[in-house]
Design an enzyme around this catalytic site. Structure first.
Site, PDB file in Angstrom:
ATOM      1  N   GLN A   1      15.529  -2.203 -11.604  1.00  0.00           N
ATOM      2  CA  GLN A   1      16.059  -2.794 -10.366  1.00  0.00           C
ATOM      3  C   GLN A   1      15.139  -2.513  -9.176  1.00  0.00           C
ATOM      4  O   GLN A   1      15.600  -2.344  -8.041  1.00  0.00           O
ATOM      5  CB  GLN A   1      17.473  -2.288 -10.099  1.00  0.00           C
ATOM      6  CG  GLN A   1      18.518  -2.902 -11.026  1.00  0.00           C
ATOM      7  CD  GLN A   1      18.695  -4.400 -10.803  1.00  0.00           C
ATOM      8  OE1 GLN A   1      18.454  -4.921  -9.711  1.00  0.00           O
ATOM      9  NE2 GLN A   1      19.114  -5.103 -11.832  1.00  0.00           N
ATOM     10  N   SER A   2      13.846  -2.494  -9.405  1.00  0.00           N
ATOM     11  CA  SER A   2      12.888  -2.212  -8.338  1.00  0.00           C
ATOM     12  C   SER A   2      12.879  -3.297  -7.250  1.00  0.00           C
ATOM     13  O   SER A   2      12.670  -4.482  -7.540  1.00  0.00           O
ATOM     14  CB  SER A   2      11.484  -2.115  -8.955  1.00  0.00           C
ATOM     15  OG  SER A   2      10.502  -2.126  -7.949  1.00  0.00           O
TER      16      SER A   2
END
Ligand SMILES: *Cc1c(COP(=O)(O)O)cnc(C)c1O
Length: 342
Positions: free
Chosen positions: A83-84
């Protein structure tokens, strides 16, 4: 310190539409009432940028993509968590400037739900046209990225490999610039921010801000950072190293010591990306009192730290606080389960 030459020798791709606003969170102050102890809270809206959903990584990408283009690269390979926000914004920037983008996404967080693995930032990564490699738990992301860069090179192209969070000294320059922006806005508003509250993940934002403040002759311990990734001791050491590398890159003589940085681990909870009850409460409080979104991994924990520091008088009653809103709202969709139940 209107040293506009400070950053001008670094290649830069403009991705922002001017300084981000500073806004008083007046409704939140009303809702908090006596819990606030007379503290005034402003937000620096680094979530408010026009490209890719915005967020703090765009400031770093102005310099990182500038560097990549100056080095003649045509492809950007990014290492990040699933989930960068950095990966998502790198994908958007590559779309905007016409570079190929490959994202190497590691399992940094123990969350296997389908929404975590495919929604939120990952959904956007694909919409922005990036080639997405979601690694299995335990896979070595650096080795995988090096392999992708070699493959790109073997086809006669050139890859720029961006590290976790984009927190190289060059990436940190974006937040040196932000420190100058905050100083100018503070002067313009005639408000002194006694405390600046931020999250610290890979430390690049904190390092850039500290370097900028030191160059401005300001006290960097005014920044109260809440680590969301590593324990405070390790976080202080790695952030100090980054600050000094940034000062070196800028050919400045100043250096900082660990004692000048203020980093708390009170909101780290179970670790990176693991929800805490105070985080969920903070996200809901800011949402329901202001109609604004803070994210579950960084902003939610930093804001929870702000509230607990007001309660514990770590933040002086009656003082002025600037909360740096760093974006990351796509992450909310990946955490729908945690935000609904807790
Ligand atoms: C990356 C990130 C941070 C932390 O910045 P670092 O430079 O990694 O410390 C804070 N907030 C959001 C939303 C981020 O994506």
């Amino acid at each position: 310190m209107p040293d506009s030459d400070l950053l001008s020798r670094f290649p830069r791709v403009r991705l922002m539409n001017g300084p981000t606003p500073v806004q008083r969170l007046s409704r939140l102050e009303v809702v908090l009432g006596p819990r606030l102890k007379g503290v005034s809270i402003w937000a620096k809206r680094d979530d408010l940028m026009e490209l890719g959903g915005g967020g703090n990584k765009l400031r770093k990408l102005e310099f990182l993509i500038g560097q990549a283009k100056a080095e003649g690269c045509d492809t950007v390979v990014v290492i990040g968590g699933v989930q960068s926000n950095f990966a998502r914004l790198a994908a958007a920037v590559c779309a905007r400037v016409g570079l190929a983008c490959e994202l190497v996404l590691a399992q940094m967080v123990p969350r296997d739900s389908e929404i975590y693995q495919v929604n939120g930032n990952v959904l956007l990564d694909r919409l922005f046209g990036a080639r997405v490699h979601v690694l299995a738990r335990g896979d070595d992301a650096s080795a995988f990225a090096a392999g992708r860069a070699a493959e790109v090179a073997s086809s006669g192209r050139k890859a720029f490999v961006a590290v976790l969070g984009g927190s190289t000294p060059v990436g940190c320059l974006g937040y040196v610039d932000c420190a100058m922006e905050i100083a100018a806005q503070s002067a313009e508003m005639a408000v002194t921010f006694d405390t600046i509250v931020i999250p610290n993940g890979s430390g690049g934002m904190h390092a850039g801000l500290v370097a900028g403040m030191v160059i401005n002759g300001e006290d960097p311990s005014r920044i109260v950072a809440h680590t969301v990734l590593s324990p405070a001791d390790a976080c202080i050491l790695s952030t100090v190293e980054k600050v000094n590398a940034v000062l070196g890159l800028l050919s400045r003589q100043e250096r900082v010591e660990p004692s000048e940085l203020n980093i708390s681990q009170s909101q780290l909870g179970g670790g990176y990306g693991i929800p805490t009850i105070p985080m969920v409460e903070a996200v809901k409080l800011v949402g329901s009192s202001e109609g604004l979104l803070i994210d579950p991994v960084y902003g939610g924990k930093a804001f929870a730290g702000l509230l607990s520091d007001i309660e514990g008088d770590v933040i002086q009653p009656g003082s002025n606080v600037l909360f740096l809103m760093t974006g990351g709202s796509p992450g909310l969709y990946a955490y729908a389960d945690a935000l609904n139940d807790e």
